[in-house]
Design a protein around this motif. Structure first.
Motif, PDB file in Angstrom:
ATOM      1  N   GLN A  46     -74.465  25.906 -42.100  1.00 28.44           N
ATOM      2  CA  GLN A  46     -74.690  25.090 -40.917  1.00 28.44           C
ATOM      3  C   GLN A  46     -76.187  25.081 -40.657  1.00 28.44           C
ATOM      4  O   GLN A  46     -76.782  26.134 -40.442  1.00 28.44           O
ATOM      5  CB  GLN A  46     -73.933  25.637 -39.708  1.00 28.44           C
ATOM      6  N   CYS A  66     -76.145  19.488 -40.913  1.00 30.56           N
ATOM      7  CA  CYS A  66     -74.995  19.583 -41.814  1.00 30.56           C
ATOM      8  C   CYS A  66     -74.144  20.803 -41.468  1.00 30.56           C
ATOM      9  O   CYS A  66     -74.666  21.847 -41.087  1.00 30.56           O
ATOM     10  CB  CYS A  66     -75.504  19.693 -43.251  1.00 30.56           C
ATOM     11  N   ARG A  67     -72.846  20.633 -41.618  1.00 29.31           N
ATOM     12  CA  ARG A  67     -71.882  21.734 -41.467  1.00 29.31           C
ATOM     13  C   ARG A  67     -70.949  21.653 -42.660  1.00 29.31           C
ATOM     14  O   ARG A  67     -70.337  20.617 -42.912  1.00 29.31           O
ATOM     15  CB  ARG A  67     -71.112  21.591 -40.163  1.00 29.31           C
ATOM     16  N   GLU A  68     -70.850  22.744 -43.406  1.00 27.67           N
ATOM     17  CA  GLU A  68     -69.956  22.817 -44.564  1.00 27.67           C
ATOM     18  C   GLU A  68     -69.013  23.982 -44.361  1.00 27.67           C
ATOM     19  O   GLU A  68     -69.459  25.101 -44.072  1.00 27.67           O
ATOM     20  CB  GLU A  68     -70.763  22.992 -45.854  1.00 27.67           C
ATOM     21  N   TYR A  80     -62.478  21.551 -48.758  1.00 28.53           N
ATOM     22  CA  TYR A  80     -63.907  21.743 -48.543  1.00 28.53           C
ATOM     23  C   TYR A  80     -64.353  20.573 -47.667  1.00 28.53           C
ATOM     24  O   TYR A  80     -64.156  19.405 -48.036  1.00 28.53           O
ATOM     25  CB  TYR A  80     -64.655  21.739 -49.884  1.00 28.53           C
ATOM     26  N   HIS A  82     -67.435  18.647 -45.389  1.00 31.06           N
ATOM     27  CA  HIS A  82     -68.883  18.455 -45.286  1.00 31.06           C
ATOM     28  C   HIS A  82     -69.121  17.405 -44.205  1.00 31.06           C
ATOM     29  O   HIS A  82     -68.699  16.260 -44.347  1.00 31.06           O
ATOM     30  CB  HIS A  82     -69.402  17.981 -46.647  1.00 31.06           C
ATOM     31  N   LEU A 131     -71.017  17.254 -53.786  1.00 31.61           N
ATOM     32  CA  LEU A 131     -69.959  17.939 -53.041  1.00 31.61           C
ATOM     33  C   LEU A 131     -68.992  18.654 -53.972  1.00 31.61           C
ATOM     34  O   LEU A 131     -68.462  19.711 -53.623  1.00 31.61           O
ATOM     35  CB  LEU A 131     -69.225  16.959 -52.120  1.00 31.61           C
ATOM     36  N   LYS A 134     -70.870  21.824 -54.748  1.00 28.50           N
ATOM     37  CA  LYS A 134     -70.842  22.768 -53.628  1.00 28.50           C
ATOM     38  C   LYS A 134     -69.464  23.402 -53.485  1.00 28.50           C
ATOM     39  O   LYS A 134     -69.353  24.598 -53.188  1.00 28.50           O
ATOM     40  CB  LYS A 134     -71.249  22.066 -52.335  1.00 28.50           C
TER      41      LYS A 134
END
Length: 179
Positions: A46, A66-68, A80, A82, A131, A134
């Motif tokens: 984050q 961004c928040r993942e 997951y 994003h 993505l 990630k």
């Protein structure tokens, strides 16, 4: 807002078992809770980062908040997620984005009747997509291709782009989701 052409993949190309997950217009977290025990949110990142090539034009910004996260059931990763927005949106329509903590983002988005959602878009991503990379970093070995969906939430003029990548354990339900 327009998405790159490959985010307009026809749904009929996705595995039939994923159709309910890809097309759910309500809270994906609520749907997960109806089908899996003990859903939790694991924050992976984050903060601020550069927007990926296929999302920078969606917010007209190169640097984004961004928040993942991983949505998991009993430590088994299912999705997951994003999510990105702009610094201006953090001060206005999506001011709670930075303070969500381990709560599902959907709990905030779907609780506010003034927030609108765009149509959903689908895409099959592979190891070339950031993505996918990630998600693999977060969970380990993955199949060569994963299905994902994307939509934009609007709070007035502010936008929040949410992309959800569906991980292999999600398709473990023998007959598909019950909700």
């Amino acid at each position: 807002m327009s998405l790159p052409q490959y985010w307009r993949t026809p749904l009929c190309l996705a595995p039939r078992a994923l159709h309910p997950w890809l097309t759910e217009r309500g809270s994906l977290t609520a749907m997960l809770m109806a089908n899996f025990p003990e859903i939790s949110v694991k924050i992976l990142f984050q903060g601020w980062q550069k927007a990926h090539a296929d999302e920078a034009h969606c917010l007209n910004k190169a640097q984004i908040a961004c928040r993942e996260v991983l949505l998991q059931s009993k430590q088994i990763p299912l999705v997951y997620a994003h999510s990105i927005t702009t610094s201006a949106a953090l001060r206005r329509g999506f001011h709670l984005f930075g303070r969500t903590g381990s709560r599902p983002l959907g709990a905030l988005l779907f609780a506010d009747p003034t927030i609108r959602r765009s149509n959903l878009s689908w895409c099959c991503i592979d190891q070339r997509h950031p993505l996918w990379q990630k998600a693999q970093t977060a969970v380990g070995a993955l199949p060569q291709r994963l299905w994902a969906r994307r939509s934009t939430f609007y709070a007035g003029h502010d936008r929040l782009l949410v992309t959800e990548v569906f991980l292999p354990a999600l398709s473990a339900l023998p007959s598909g989701p019950i909700a």
